[in-house]
Design an enzyme around this catalytic site. Structure first.
Site, PDB file in Angstrom:
ATOM      1  CG  HIS A 116     -15.595 -15.394  23.513  1.00 35.59           C
ATOM      2  ND1 HIS A 116     -15.694 -14.167  24.136  1.00 35.59           N
ATOM      3  CD2 HIS A 116     -14.274 -15.639  23.358  1.00 35.59           C
ATOM      4  CE1 HIS A 116     -14.486 -13.709  24.369  1.00 35.59           C
ATOM      5  NE2 HIS A 116     -13.597 -14.572  23.902  1.00 35.59           N
ATOM      6  CD  GLN A 161      -1.618 -11.444  18.496  1.00 37.30           C
ATOM      7  OE1 GLN A 161      -1.927 -10.602  17.652  1.00 37.30           O
ATOM      8  NE2 GLN A 161      -2.310 -11.597  19.604  1.00 37.30           N
ATOM      9  CG  MET A 183      -6.283 -12.754  17.177  1.00 31.63           C
ATOM     10  SD  MET A 183      -4.663 -13.476  17.461  1.00 31.63           S
ATOM     11  CE  MET A 183      -4.950 -14.382  18.957  1.00 31.63           C
ATOM     12  N   GLY A 184     -10.893 -13.777  15.905  1.00 32.11           N
ATOM     13  CA  GLY A 184     -11.992 -14.655  15.543  1.00 32.11           C
ATOM     14  C   GLY A 184     -12.347 -15.645  16.635  1.00 32.11           C
ATOM     15  N   GLY A 198     -11.042  -5.596  24.848  1.00 34.32           N
ATOM     16  CA  GLY A 198     -11.486  -6.138  26.131  1.00 34.32           C
ATOM     17  C   GLY A 198     -10.417  -5.990  27.203  1.00 34.32           C
ATOM     18  CG  HIS A 202     -14.662 -11.844  20.579  1.00 34.37           C
ATOM     19  ND1 HIS A 202     -14.519 -13.201  20.678  1.00 34.37           N
ATOM     20  CD2 HIS A 202     -13.408 -11.344  20.598  1.00 34.37           C
ATOM     21  CE1 HIS A 202     -13.238 -13.518  20.751  1.00 34.37           C
ATOM     22  NE2 HIS A 202     -12.535 -12.407  20.715  1.00 34.37           N
ATOM     23  CB  SER A 234     -10.351 -17.030  26.926  1.00 37.74           C
ATOM     24  OG  SER A 234      -9.279 -17.423  26.093  1.00 37.74           O
ATOM     25  CB  SER A 235     -10.796 -17.829  21.414  1.00 44.67           C
ATOM     26  OG  SER A 235     -11.487 -16.652  21.079  1.00 44.67           O
ATOM     27  CD  GLN A 255      -4.400  -7.242  23.025  1.00 52.79           C
ATOM     28  OE1 GLN A 255      -3.689  -8.087  22.499  1.00 52.79           O
ATOM     29  NE2 GLN A 255      -5.717  -7.270  22.947  1.00 52.79           N
TER      30      GLN A 255
HETATM   31  O1  PAF Z   1      -6.804  -9.431  21.513  1.00 52.82           O
HETATM   32  C1  PAF Z   1      -6.710  -9.980  20.396  1.00 52.82           C
HETATM   33  O2  PAF Z   1      -7.581 -10.727  19.970  1.00 52.82           O
HETATM   34  C2  PAF Z   1      -5.471  -9.734  19.548  1.00 52.82           C
HETATM   35  O3  PAF Z   1      -4.342  -9.599  20.337  1.00 52.82           O
HETATM   36  C3  PAF Z   1      -5.615  -8.517  18.605  1.00 52.82           C
HETATM   37  C4  PAF Z   1      -5.785  -7.232  19.373  1.00 52.82           C
HETATM   38  C5  PAF Z   1      -6.813  -8.723  17.689  1.00 52.82           C
HETATM   39  C6  PAF Z   1      -4.369  -8.385  17.741  1.00 52.82           C
HETATM   40  O4  PAF Z   1      -4.152  -9.514  16.984  1.00 52.82           O
END
Ligand code: PAF
Length: 283
Positions: free
Chosen positions: A34, A61, A30-31, A147, A37, A185-186, A153
């Site tokens: 950090h 989500q 989701m951009g 991650g 990522h 975490s963002s 997730q």
């Molecule tokens: O983990 C995330 O950043 C989000 O949940 C994902 C997997 C990109 C889905 O939007």
């Protein structure tokens, strides 16, 4: 590095990459990238010929009253970091491109999504599974890297990929931590200095639980109670859940074994953070 916004263009581009026989590694995000990522991108770069990053803050989500509007965004900085990390293609669609006004389809994984984060965020995993399925169809990767901070997730996406027979390898990467131990975490950007200080208690709570297990404690209830007391002693922390689960089924465990994972979610001020750790040192 290419930046693609159109779904159709991306799909055509990826189909031609596939046709050329190259392996596509994909990191969905989701951009607001950090180092966590970047570690996923690094893994993807080593595993694939072509590295694709998606940047999409997925509205489906987020629940009502959650931070969709406020979620940090910085596409320019993300693209600079992506380029440095060796990304070949950034896919950054708009919400309207992903969810046109007549959009009507959802992907739901039952069972494994009902507890933990799914209990406090009931529509969250439906949104994640829907967008990840769409991204998989658009990017057509051979492998996708996620991650392990989002432990549930990762388990849900592995299950969905198996259940839907998607020919994609799901790669899980360890949690990337700040120097003092806070999981990256963002959302850490939301924390003020006092909250940032207290947020460290999540990592410390995991270390505390591991110490108890090292000292032969095997009763989950007792560990959960010690960890909850520890977190509860922090004035800015409100616990969402403290659970010990089997790493694959995510079913709660009464007794600790080598599959046990401690999973935590807590609000630090208004910011909901998650963290987790295996309880037995297998090395
Ligand atoms: O983990 C995330 O950043 C989000 O949940 C994902 C997997 C990109 C889905 O939007």
């Amino acid at each position: 590095m290419e930046i693609v916004e159109s779904v159709q263009e991306m799909q055509q581009h990826m189909a031609s990459v596939r046709a050329s026989g190259k392996t596509i590694a994909f990191v969905p995000t989701m951009g607001f990238l950090h180092e966590g990522h970047l570690s996923l991108l690094n893994e993807g770069r080593h595993r694939g010929d072509v590295l694709v990053l998606s940047i999409f803050v997925n509205p489906t989500q987020f629940g009502q009253g959650e931070d969709f509007e406020d979620y940090p965004r910085d596409l320019k900085q993300d693209c600079d970091l992506a380029e440095e990390a060796g990304v070949d293609v950034v896919f950054a669609p708009s919400v309207a491109a992903m969810y046109p006004s007549d959009y009507a389809t959802e992907v739901n994984v039952s069972g494994i999504t009902s507890g933990l984060c799914g209990a406090s965020r009931p529509s969250h995993f439906r949104g994640v599974c829907t967008v990840v399925t769409k991204l998989f169809h658009i990017v057509q990767p051979h492998l996708a890297v996620f991650g392990a901070k989002d432990f549930q997730q990762l388990a849900v996406i592995k299950k969905m990929t198996r259940d839907l027979n998607l020919p994609i390898e799901i790669v899980g990467m360890p949690i990337f931590r700040e120097q003092d131990g806070l999981a990256m975490s963002s959302r850490n950007i939301y924390l003020n200095p006092q909250q940032r200080h207290q947020a460290l208690a999540l990592f410390q709570a995991i270390a505390l639980a591991r110490d108890l297990v090292k000292n032969r404690e095997r009763d989950s209830g007792s560990i959960i109670s010690t960890v909850s007391d520890y977190l509860g002693a922090h004035s800015l922390i409100r616990i969402d859940y403290v659970t010990i689960c089997h790493q694959l089924t995510l079913q709660p465990q009464q007794q600790i074994d080598s599959d046990s994972v401690l999973l935590l979610a807590a609000f630090v001020g208004q910011t909901r953070l998650i963290d987790n750790g295996y309880l037995m040192d297998l090395s």
